[in-house]
Scaffold this active site. Sequence first.
Site, mmCIF file in Angstrom:
data_model
loop_
_atom_site.group_PDB
_atom_site.id
_atom_site.type_symbol
_atom_site.label_atom_id
_atom_site.label_comp_id
_atom_site.label_asym_id
_atom_site.label_seq_id
_atom_site.Cartn_x
_atom_site.Cartn_y
_atom_site.Cartn_z
ATOM 1 N N HIS A 1 1.251 -0.970 0.279
ATOM 2 C CA HIS A 1 -0.149 -0.301 0.557
ATOM 3 C C HIS A 1 0.695 1.615 -0.549
ATOM 4 O O HIS A 1 0.728 2.177 -1.503
ATOM 5 C CB HIS A 1 -0.898 0.029 1.376
ATOM 6 C CG HIS A 1 -2.161 -1.217 1.082
ATOM 7 N ND1 HIS A 1 -3.101 -1.329 0.102
ATOM 8 C CD2 HIS A 1 -2.118 -2.108 1.998
ATOM 9 C CE1 HIS A 1 -3.447 -2.488 0.412
ATOM 10 N NE2 HIS A 1 -3.036 -2.921 1.820
ATOM 11 N N ASP B 1 -4.839 -8.117 -3.394
ATOM 12 C CA ASP B 1 -5.519 -8.049 -1.984
ATOM 13 C C ASP B 1 -6.647 -8.486 -1.519
ATOM 14 O O ASP B 1 -6.871 -9.353 -1.319
ATOM 15 C CB ASP B 1 -5.297 -6.246 -1.923
ATOM 16 C CG ASP B 1 -5.265 -5.510 -0.296
ATOM 17 O OD1 ASP B 1 -5.137 -6.598 0.239
ATOM 18 O OD2 ASP B 1 -5.531 -4.833 0.608
#
Length: 515
Positions: free
Chosen positions: A295, A346
């Site tokens: 991220h 993810d």
Amino acid sequence: MSAATGEPAGASAVAYWCETLLIDGVPTPGVRLEAAADGRITRVTPGTLPRSTDVRLGTVLPGLANAHSHAFHRALRGRTHAGGGDFWQWREEMYRVAGRLDPDRYFALARAVFAEMLVSGFTAVGEFHYLHHRQDGSRYPREHAMELALAEAARSVGIRLVLLDTLYLAGGIGSPLEPGQRAFGDGSAAGWLARWHSLRAALASDAAAETGMGAHSETDADPRISLGAAIHSVRAVTPDAMREVLRGLPAGVPLHIHVSEQPQENADCLAAYGGTPTGVLAGIGALEPRLSLVHATHLSDDDVALIGASGATVVICPTTEADLGDGIGPALRLQQAGARIAIGSDQNAVVDPLLELRGLEAGERLASGRRGRFAPAELLSAGSRNGYVCLGLGDNRSRPGDLCDLVEVAADSIRTAGSLPGQLPLTATAADVRRVIVGGRVVADAGILVPGGTAAGPGGSLRPEVLLRDALAELDAADALEAVDDSATASLSTAAAAVDPASSDTASRAPGDRP
């Protein structure tokens, strides 16, 4: 399996002729790739004609890596969009799903999700895994049951798996694990390290048992399954515990960590440790080329400089970061500072490597107001070479010695017709993926798994959508059963209170409270 190579029984040398192969993003015509029985490329010959024995392909990309996945999050797709909310509210739903999983259900769900990844063009996946134990934190009777379920699921469909076994010790900085997190914990870094080393041996033994091949070391039983490591985040692991991990892991093992996904994480870290999550990692010597930061959405200028100077990889997950409202990270600035950029799915709200690449570029355009932030070749490198490197899988540039992992893409579909071959990463989607090759073997074709593995679900289906339907139905059944149990418990409590009202009053008081 062959005891000499670790490849499936019957595997042999093979040659693929590509009408066009994108090599380092450059369309190269008439490329012949020869692969040995071990699944690695032995020779690359551009500008040649096919031979009669070659497998003929059209437009081909190098294998694409999903560098960050939580397979079980797939169960939330299409079920969390009503009522608004933010990441933290979504997380509560995620914990509820985690509480329904056991090794059998996890195998079925992971098999379906890995199959979806494979037919969508992902040839390798880094599974960021922390569902280690039962919901109450106790261990399963079969050691490493959840981890072995993931390995079996990947093996059954033919995708390359790097199991990023994750250290998760706290519910937040200075807070114990919450009830919904107890399955994630190992008590201490030392406890996790002991389990990690035991798991490494167990994966080799499991592969040997599955294939009938004797394991000669901890790592040679199945070349498609390997073990990496992860630290969940600075929220879940203290700096001292991270240092212990760095000392206890072998040097070559890829290490991943969530970093600065939410502003609250940064604020908590600054309050507790006097620095950002990136600053904490730099302070303990964790910023190095083998580290991947997932991220990295909310970074300071100093953070960007530190990450870039370290040569670490940053794994951007554009569809998840958009879905959860996380924000747009400084991907291009990180690359310009020296970091590698890779992509991940993810939460698997979207499983499409080409849409992740397009999202990477789209985020930069939205943030800057300018087009062409990443060159198409840079996007392809993020999806292929950088992802493979950060998972410890080598360079993946379709050169001799590289893994023979390939993705054939339709260059003449309704989406791609007219596209320059080098710009396909910005026009194609998973719907354009034709054949998928892992280790020199075709494992998917036109959205269907290729027979030969053990992937077939009930009724012998090789279709990922059928596997997904069945796995999700099993989870829904578990939800319904839990709801019945909860309702029965509530009814009993109500009945007891009606018979003895004082019992309900007593139950509601904290220990030590006076009537």
